[in-house]
Scaffold this motif. Structure first.
Motif, short mmCIF file in Angstrom:
data_model
loop_
_atom_site.label_atom_id
_atom_site.label_comp_id
_atom_site.label_asym_id
_atom_site.label_seq_id
_atom_site.Cartn_x
_atom_site.Cartn_y
_atom_site.Cartn_z
N THR A 36 -63.05 37.85 14.91
CA THR A 36 -62.48 37.49 16.54
C THR A 36 -61.16 38.28 16.89
O THR A 36 -60.32 38.08 16.09
N GLY A 37 -61.17 38.51 18.10
CA GLY A 37 -60.04 39.26 18.27
C GLY A 37 -59.71 40.81 18.09
O GLY A 37 -58.60 41.20 18.24
N GLY A 38 -60.70 41.10 17.26
CA GLY A 38 -60.74 42.70 17.10
C GLY A 38 -60.02 43.07 16.02
O GLY A 38 -59.41 44.11 15.69
N GLY A 39 -59.45 42.07 15.07
CA GLY A 39 -58.76 42.13 13.90
C GLY A 39 -59.51 42.94 12.70
O GLY A 39 -60.55 43.34 13.14
N PRO A 40 -58.99 42.97 11.74
CA PRO A 40 -59.27 44.08 10.66
C PRO A 40 -60.68 43.15 10.09
O PRO A 40 -60.80 42.07 10.18
N PRO A 41 -61.60 43.76 9.53
CA PRO A 41 -62.84 43.54 9.21
C PRO A 41 -62.94 42.63 7.87
O PRO A 41 -61.80 42.74 7.31
N PRO A 42 -63.58 41.65 7.58
CA PRO A 42 -63.49 40.59 6.76
C PRO A 42 -63.59 41.55 5.24
O PRO A 42 -64.67 42.28 5.27
N ALA A 43 -63.04 41.07 4.39
CA ALA A 43 -63.35 41.71 2.96
C ALA A 43 -64.42 40.94 2.14
O ALA A 43 -64.42 39.72 2.09
N GLY A 44 -65.23 41.67 1.25
CA GLY A 44 -65.96 41.00 0.53
C GLY A 44 -67.34 40.61 1.29
O GLY A 44 -67.75 39.42 0.82
N ALA A 45 -67.46 40.79 2.58
CA ALA A 45 -68.45 40.11 3.20
C ALA A 45 -70.16 40.72 2.62
O ALA A 45 -70.05 41.89 2.29
N THR A 46 -71.01 39.91 2.73
CA THR A 46 -72.17 40.32 2.31
C THR A 46 -73.34 40.31 3.45
O THR A 46 -73.18 39.39 4.18
N VAL A 47 -74.20 41.25 3.50
CA VAL A 47 -75.20 41.09 4.62
C VAL A 47 -76.43 41.11 3.94
O VAL A 47 -76.95 42.04 3.23
N ARG A 48 -77.37 40.30 4.57
CA ARG A 48 -78.70 39.93 3.91
C ARG A 48 -79.77 40.07 4.99
O ARG A 48 -79.60 39.63 5.90
N VAL A 49 -80.70 40.85 4.67
CA VAL A 49 -81.98 40.93 5.52
C VAL A 49 -83.12 41.03 4.63
O VAL A 49 -83.42 41.51 3.46
N ASP A 50 -83.97 40.01 5.00
CA ASP A 50 -85.11 39.51 3.88
C ASP A 50 -84.49 39.13 2.59
O ASP A 50 -83.73 38.22 2.43
N ASP A 51 -84.85 39.80 1.56
CA ASP A 51 -84.68 39.45 0.33
C ASP A 51 -83.90 40.54 -0.29
O ASP A 51 -83.48 40.84 -1.48
N MET A 52 -83.19 41.28 0.70
CA MET A 52 -82.03 42.56 0.13
C MET A 52 -80.93 42.03 0.53
O MET A 52 -80.70 41.72 1.55
N VAL B 214 -76.78 43.62 0.78
CA VAL B 214 -75.60 44.81 0.46
C VAL B 214 -74.15 44.07 0.73
O VAL B 214 -73.98 43.05 1.36
N VAL B 215 -73.10 44.83 0.15
CA VAL B 215 -71.83 44.47 0.35
C VAL B 215 -71.19 45.45 1.36
O VAL B 215 -71.37 46.58 1.21
N ALA B 216 -70.59 44.84 2.23
CA ALA B 216 -69.86 45.96 3.21
C ALA B 216 -68.49 46.35 2.78
O ALA B 216 -67.85 45.81 1.56
N ASN B 217 -68.22 47.63 2.90
CA ASN B 217 -67.10 48.46 2.44
C ASN B 217 -65.85 47.91 3.12
O ASN B 217 -65.85 46.92 4.06
N GLU B 218 -64.69 48.36 2.71
CA GLU B 218 -63.38 47.89 3.20
C GLU B 218 -63.17 48.17 4.53
O GLU B 218 -62.26 47.41 5.33
N LYS B 219 -64.06 48.97 5.31
CA LYS B 219 -64.05 49.23 6.66
C LYS B 219 -65.11 48.37 7.59
O LYS B 219 -65.27 48.51 8.79
N GLY B 220 -65.67 47.50 6.84
CA GLY B 220 -66.76 46.68 7.36
C GLY B 220 -68.10 47.23 7.52
O GLY B 220 -69.02 46.60 8.10
N ILE B 221 -68.20 48.51 6.95
CA ILE B 221 -69.68 49.11 7.10
C ILE B 221 -70.51 48.76 6.16
O ILE B 221 -70.30 48.69 5.02
#
Length: 918
Positions: A24-40, A42-49
């Motif tokens: 929120t507020g356009g700050g740096p992306p969260p570190a260590g975030a995981t994204v789940r779709v169905d049963d898969m 992935v871990v976002a990289n340091e840029k949030g991608i």
């Protein structure tokens, strides 16, 4: 949520997804975030991608979690092809942050794990990096190093591929899902430049075609609607250390998006013409596998004993010139919820071979001395042969597919057609024999795979010139052969997928109609020596042949083309062998038509961390075949031929159950129980009999062959961690019924004499079991400023057990099954330079069945290759490589390693090229 999308190959039913996380507020992306779709997950990289490579198109729920942030659930609808999300903003919780883990860019190990988690079956995906290997001369080369896959070279230069120890004859090789026909390995004829992705499937879901006990190798040549136009070229010079000339490879790719009944670009076309021009010189030593025994006259203790004789030794030097041209034309289009695609590729190959052979046979003489390691024979006539062969292969593959979404249902259909035409329009072979006899000896003590041969003129032992005098050789035979083999394969497939309330769950139904047709027409005119003696004067093709891989020298060798020219100018030197001409021009003609149908139903259900997929497939087969059989009278005289028809039909029920358990991020368990089948090769099931009068071989068709049937048990564990990479273990067990193998036995055919006859037969039940262990490291910073490096290692163990009806009480391995195979790859990137090297070991294997103590085996061998790429600019790269670096020979032996059957060295392959894109 709005999504930018593009159409993909609907047959793959997959989509990719990319997105970016912010706060929120356009700050740096969260570190260590995981994204789940169905049963898969992935871990976002340091840029949030973050990115998913393979998802089912349709409705999904995306779940984002990050330490110290609120979990976010986002419903999304994915289109087939690439999808990109707008930035996703996470809100920070008003709590103390947990320790955060920062990940680097996606590594090869992580990509490989994502490939496994996105697949519903156990298999392998050849990575993008491997598809850029400059050493790859054809698609077969991409298979080297794939876990569970073994690649070897045959005597004719073609590749043999096995999956999990199962021979290529029980694999299905497809381009864009369309089965490939023809002889040899069709992967050898697929230019490396057209490959977009390569998949090896080892277990099967009910919606996959059957006909593959061992596995399926699918080459994908297309993917998505291309967003931007580009032109790309690849140019390469190649050189084999044994070849007389360098070769080259060229391809040009043109990609263009366009509007098709739409205001924005919604379609694209991709065109890739390619042309290869390659030279090779194969040098080979071989012998008759049976090693016909003779009674030894001595020395003691062999006097009076039956001792195997080095029979029909053959020293061969073949110059091969191979030209291959190809054209790929692919197109994709999308219209809202509907997509269409066209896939087509055309390949023309022309191979010219000039074979020079010395096949002087000591077994044709009288033994003067005979031991298991040496022999001296009197009364041997020297034999020289030449063959001029031109072979062409034309292949065309077409497929038209469509896919649309109607409510909760997804419908897709594919209409496909493939045709392969293999011809030898004018193959010539001639043989000359010396008009005097020689005392011939061989000695295996120094090297059983390179015997020492000596020849002494029995009329004048001091004469060392007669062996190379063309006036001392007279015509033995001339053969003129023309053959035409055509295979056609047409199919229609329809699938309906019903998404349930949870988009991860679905039901799927479908069916297929297919027809496969093969016809063979072989004509061969056989001429013996006529009333007018013909020597080799003026007809010499090579006065002296010197092998580069051994110390053998022989000559003179006739020119088959010059000899054939005498048919019109001097026909008196020939006498047509009408019996052999009739047999060789009629017995090989055959026709086979297979009509196939299939229907299936299956479902996928996700329950927490568990996924279950199961269903059943039913395959029906109806075969009609025709061949020619010889008619012999009561005295054994050939009277002519009669056309014989045969038929066969069967229905197979093939259930399958797959379970997947993903207890935590980076850990995946998979297991399956499946039933599969593999039909006999259509070249084996026509009621024909062919005869070779040179090596006294007979081969008969077997219309009553039953298909392979296998019950398969598979289990795999994949563990990924960014600290040590990806570790994978797979275990498998196959019970194969109606195992098909060669039977061989002596037969007497009328007054034509005795032959060794080969026939494909159903053996008793066979078993195959083994394990595959692999490791892909993360990327490491190397010391001494050597850049960033990574390792890949794999080990495969295969163990097969088979029984043969003609050899009761004996146990055999599976043909061409490599018991042990290990590989190690190293990849290094330093600034603009990348470097790859690999080392592979294959243990020996059992090639085929001959007779007790005479079976054909291949010795173990090592292989290595290196390649490098230098990035000159963003759009230009220079590549270089060397394969078959160790240049070790392929050695066959018959029964024991002291009994040589075949020895061949292929030479090192080097290349230098440039790749560009604009």
């Amino acid at each position: 949520m709005g999504i930018a999308s593009a159409a993909a190959d609907p047959s793959s039913a997959t989509a990719s997804l990319e997105g970016t996380l912010t706060e929120t507020g356009g700050g740096p992306p969260p570190a260590g975030a995981t994204v789940r779709v169905d049963d898969m997950t992935v871990v976002a990289n340091e840029k949030g991608i973050f990115a998913f490579k393979r998802l089912a198109d349709g409705h999904h729920l995306l779940i984002v979690t990050a330490p110290g942030h609120r979990t976010l659930e986002v419903p999304i609808d994915l289109a087939a092809g690439p999808n990109k999300l707008p930035a996703i903003t996470l809100e920070v919780n008003a709590v103390e942050l947990d320790e955060m883990k920062v990940t680097g860019p996606t590594s090869g190990a992580q990509t490989a794990f994502e490939d496994k988690t996105s697949s519903e079956t156990v298999g392998e995906v050849v990575s993008d990096a491997a598809l850029k290997n400059p050493n790859a001369q054809s698609t077969s080369d991409y298979m080297k190093g794939v876990s569970g896959v073994a690649v070897s070279k045959g005597n004719n230069g073609s590749s043999n591929v096995s999956v999990r120890g199962i021979d290529q004859r029980m694999l299905r090789i497809t381009i864009d899902g369309q089965r490939q026909g023809g002889s040899g390995n069709p992967l050898d004829s697929i230019p490396a430049e057209i490959v977009q992705s390569l998949e090896v499937t080892k277990t099967f879901t009910p919606d996959m075609d059957s006909d593959a006990v061992g596995g399926v190798i699918n080459v994908n040549t297309g993917g998505t609607v291309i967003p931007q136009a580009y032109t790309q070229g690849r140019h390469q010079v190649t050189y084999n250390a044994l070849a007389p000339h360098p070769g080259f490879r060229n391809s040009l790719t043109l990609a263009q998006p366009f509007k098709l009944f739409a205001e924005e670009r919604n379609a694209s076309v991709l065109i890739t013409p390619s042309y290869d021009d390659q030279y090779a010189n194969r040098e080979r030593l071989s012998a008759l596998r049976e090693w016909t025994p003779q009674i030894s006259p001595g020395p003691s203790p062999y006097t009076g004993s039956a001792v195997p004789v080095l029979t029909l030794p053959l020293i061969e030097s073949t110059l091969e010139h191979k030209q291959r041209s190809g054209l790929l034309v692919n197109s994709d289009a999308r219209f809202g919820d509907a997509a269409m695609y066209w896939r087509s590729n055309f390949t023309h190959e022309r191979v010219s071979r000039d074979r020079n052979l010395n096949d002087t046979d000591p077994a044709s003489g009288t033994p003067l001395s005979l031991t298991p390691q040496s022999g001296v024979f009197s009364g041997v006539r020297l034999s020289r042969r030449n063959q001029e062969q031109t072979a062409t292969r034309d292949a065309a593959n077409f497929s038209l597919g469509s896919k649309s979404v109607v409510g909760a249902a997804t419908l897709d259909a594919v209409l496909a057609y493939a045709i392969v035409n293999e011809k030898e329009p004018h193959t010539l072979e001639t043989g000359f024999l010396s008009n005097q006899t020689y005392r011939m000896s061989y000695d295996l003590n120094h090297d059983p795979y390179a015997p020492i041969f000596t020849f002494i003129d029995e009329s004048d032992p001091r004469d060392a010139n007669s062996v190379s005098d063309p006036a001392r050789y007279h015509l033995d035979y001339l053969q003129v052969t023309a053959s035409d083999i055509e295979e056609r394969d047409g199919s229609l497939k329809v699938n309906v997928k019903l998404n349930l309330s949870d988009a991860r769950n679905y039901l799927k139904f479908g069916g297929k109609l297919q027809q496969r047709h093969r016809s063979a027409d072989v004509d061969r005119d056989v001429f013996d020596a006529g009333a007018q003696p013909l020597n080799m004067l003026g007809l010499v093709g090579s006065s002296l042949v010197e092998l580069a891989t051994s110390s053998y020298r022989f000559g003179p060798v006739p020119n088959a083309g010059a000899v054939q020219g005498l048919l019109s100018t001097n026909p008196g030197v020939f006498a047509e062998n009408s019996t052999q001409t009739l047999i060789n021009s009629t017995s090989g003609d055959s026709r086979v038509t297979e009509n196939l149908w299939a229907a299936y139903g299956m479902g996928k259900f996700v329950m927490g961390q568990w996924t279950m997929l199961g269903g059943v497939r039913i395959e029906g087969t109806d075969v009609d075949s025709q061949g020619n059989q010889m008619s012999l009278d009561h005295s054994g005289q050939l009277q002519g031929f009669q056309s014989v028809h045969a038929s066969n039909n069967y229905v197979e029920i093939l259930p399958g159950l797959h379970l997947r358990y993903e207890p935590s991020v980076g850990l995946l368990y998979r297991g399956s129980i499946t039933r599969t089948m593999s039909r006999p090769n259509n070249s084996d099931i026509a009621p024909y009999r062919t005869l070779s009068f040179i090596d006294r071989r007979s081969r008969v068709g077997a219309p009553d062959l039953k298909p392979y049937q296998a019950t398969n048990f598979d289990f795999s564990i994949d563990k990924y961690d960014e600290s040590y990479g990806l570790v994978s273990l797979a275990l498998f067990y196959k019970k194969i019924e109606h195992f098909i193998t060669d039977a061989q036995y002596p037969v007497t055919i009328g007054n034509l004499g005795e032959f060794i006859e080969f026939r494909r037969v159903n053996g008793e039940a066979a078993k195959a079991m083994g394990l595959e262990l692999s490791w892909q490291s993360p990327s490491w910073s190397l010391p001494l400023r050597l850049g960033t490096g990574s390792l890949e290692a794999n080990y495969n163990f295969n163990h097969g057990i088979a029984h043969h009806p003609t050899r009761p009480g004996e146990t055999f391995p599976l043909p061409r099954a490599v018991d042990h195979q290990a590989g190690l790859k190293f990849h290094d990137v330093h600034d603009n330079l990348s470097f790859d090297t690999s080392l592979t070991y294959r243990s020996g294997w059992w090639e085929d069945l001959i007779a007790a103590g005479f079976d054909n085996y291949i010795k173990s061998t090592w292989d290595a290759e290196m390649s490098a790429t230098y990035k000159v600019s963003k759009t230009t790269r220079i590549t270089a490589g060397i394969s078959n670096l160790l240049n070790l020979p392929t050695s066959h032996y018959a029964g024991s390693q002291e009994r040589m059957n075949d020895w061949q060295r292929n030479g090192r392959e080097m290349n230098l090229g440039i790749q560009w894109k604009m």
